[in-house]
Design a protein around this motif. Sequence first.
Motif, short mmCIF file in Angstrom:
data_model
loop_
_atom_site.label_atom_id
_atom_site.label_comp_id
_atom_site.label_asym_id
_atom_site.label_seq_id
_atom_site.Cartn_x
_atom_site.Cartn_y
_atom_site.Cartn_z
N THR A 111 -4.02 2.65 10.41
CA THR A 111 -4.37 3.90 9.73
C THR A 111 -3.14 4.77 9.56
OG1 THR A 111 -4.90 4.92 11.85
CG2 THR A 111 -6.71 3.87 10.67
N ILE A 135 0.84 -1.19 0.00
CA ILE A 135 0.00 0.00 0.00
C ILE A 135 0.88 1.25 0.00
CG2 ILE A 135 -1.91 -1.13 1.21
CD1 ILE A 135 -1.06 0.50 3.68
N LYS A 147 -2.16 5.62 3.53
CA LYS A 147 -3.41 4.86 3.40
C LYS A 147 -3.62 3.95 4.60
CE LYS A 147 -4.26 6.30 -0.83
NZ LYS A 147 -5.39 7.20 -1.12
N THR A 148 -4.82 3.38 4.68
CA THR A 148 -5.12 2.42 5.73
C THR A 148 -4.88 1.00 5.21
OG1 THR A 148 -6.78 3.82 6.78
CG2 THR A 148 -6.93 1.45 7.20
#
Lengths: 115, 112
Positions: free
Chosen positions: B78, B13, B17-18
Amino acid sequence: DVKVTQSSRYLVKRTGEKVFLECVQDMDHENMFWYRQDPGLGLRLIYFSYDVKMKEKGDIPEGYSVSREKKERFSLILESASTNQTSMYLCASRRSLAGITGELFFGEGSRLTVL
Amino acid sequence: SQKIEQNSEALNIQEGKTATLTCNYTNYSPAYLQWYRQDPGRGPVFLLLIRENEKEKRKERLKVTFDTTLKQSLFHITASQPADSATYLCALDATNAGKSTFGDGTTLTVKP
């Protein structure tokens, strides 16, 4: 801080040798565990101990034995090392209070290679 | 037979971002579920524990949910950072089992 110390970070042994992996914890934990970790197979439980002189088989005990003569020390023994026992071995401990258990504290691991 | 599955071996990711990691289990009656972080060549380190009667637990940027009907736990990070890159392991303790059984882990990579 709780500390779990494994005696050797890296070992190289020959097939058929007897191998001792030592683990010591300094927080008076009742429960101690030995896992092995292999790529794609995750952590698998070999043996665990609820208290001194007590031991229970985990999921893959074959080829291993353990000793818990003192509360702080839990030893894993390979009576006759084989190449398929090449792995990362992880010791862990945790407190057990009236049957309530919780987080595991792990050592840094012992990477064993059997030639 | 009893089984613990983590959603994927690897998750990539973007920073900020989470990250959401999944742990599914079958044929267990878990008393509680734990999440650990493991860095290469090191032992796992405990992050969070959630009991069967709890729906959600939080700790700083971490959040864990536990749905015993779906037999699933979700682990969220998070505002992810490159320093969150590691392998994350879930572990189940069944009632009266006295031992923790681990999933295979998900390796998270957070790219700057």
